[in-house]
Design a protein around this motif. Structure first.
Motif, PDB file in Angstrom:
ATOM      1  N   PHE A 110      -4.437   0.898  -1.925  1.00 25.52           N
ATOM      2  CA  PHE A 110      -3.652  -0.474  -2.098  1.00 25.52           C
ATOM      3  C   PHE A 110      -3.026  -0.217  -3.482  1.00 25.52           C
ATOM      4  CE2 PHE A 110      -4.119  -4.725  -2.919  1.00 25.52           C
ATOM      5  CZ  PHE A 110      -4.371  -5.088  -4.124  1.00 25.52           C
ATOM      6  N   PHE A 129       0.872  -1.235  -0.247  1.00 18.17           N
ATOM      7  CA  PHE A 129       0.163   0.088   0.054  1.00 18.17           C
ATOM      8  C   PHE A 129       0.926   1.112   0.022  1.00 18.17           C
ATOM      9  CE2 PHE A 129      -4.217  -1.616   1.252  1.00 18.17           C
ATOM     10  CZ  PHE A 129      -3.894  -2.827   1.526  1.00 18.17           C
ATOM     11  N   THR A 174      -1.323  -7.444  -4.376  1.00 18.43           N
ATOM     12  CA  THR A 174      -0.988  -8.259  -3.619  1.00 18.43           C
ATOM     13  C   THR A 174      -0.011  -9.500  -4.241  1.00 18.43           C
ATOM     14  OG1 THR A 174      -3.038  -9.658  -4.201  1.00 18.43           O
ATOM     15  CG2 THR A 174      -3.427  -8.062  -2.357  1.00 18.43           C
ATOM     16  N   THR A 183      -7.310  -2.589   3.752  1.00 18.71           N
ATOM     17  CA  THR A 183      -6.462  -2.384   4.957  1.00 18.71           C
ATOM     18  C   THR A 183      -6.745  -3.419   6.152  1.00 18.71           C
ATOM     19  OG1 THR A 183      -7.314  -0.460   5.901  1.00 18.71           O
ATOM     20  CG2 THR A 183      -5.517  -0.174   4.175  1.00 18.71           C
ATOM     21  N   ALA A 211      -7.943  -5.900  -1.204  1.00 22.73           N
ATOM     22  CA  ALA A 211      -7.479  -4.344  -1.468  1.00 22.73           C
ATOM     23  C   ALA A 211      -7.873  -3.501  -0.098  1.00 22.73           C
ATOM     24  CB  ALA A 211      -8.316  -3.978  -2.542  1.00 22.73           C
TER      25      ALA A 211
END
Length: 121
Positions: A46, A36, A49, A105, A103
């Motif tokens: 975001f 992030f 990943t 937090t 996406a």
């Protein structure tokens, strides 16, 4: 798992930079990892990943094609390769670890301390 991000600095527009995030502990490979960033006065954004094995990645549209995430479970490290950097990429960059790759937090229980990237001529 404890995370320590590094590699930030001052770069010029168009430059490349690779951030690293080292994890402490033997459980590193159990986690989905994400990157992030947070620019001054803005919400945390975001970026992407990577799954546990490193075989699958997902990126936000804003960085797709310019940023790439990889991981080396033998070194307990996740990387963020950033290319063609722009002034609007200036932010504090955070790595995060969680059991589910999303996406949001809230999905990530563990966070690195952040590393500042400044893109300026």
């Amino acid at each position: 798992v404890q995370l320590q991000a590094s590699g930030g600095g001052l770069v010029q527009p168009g430059d490349s930079l690779r951030l690293s995030c080292a994890g402490a502990g033997r459980t590193f490979r159990r986690y989905e990892l994400a990157w992030f960033r947070q620019a001054p006065g803005k919400e945390r954004e975001f970026l992407g990943t990577i799954n546990r094995s490193g075989g699958s990645t997902y990126y936000a549209d804003s960085v797709k094609g310019r940023f790439a995430i990889s991981r080396d479970n033998t070194k307990n490290t996740v990387y963020l390769q950033m290319n063609s950097l722009k002034p609007e990429d200036t932010a504090v960059y955070y790595c995060a670890a969680g059991l589910t790759a999303t996406a949001t937090t809230a999905a990530y229980a563990y966070w690195g301390q952040g590393t500042l990237v400044t893109v300026s001529s």
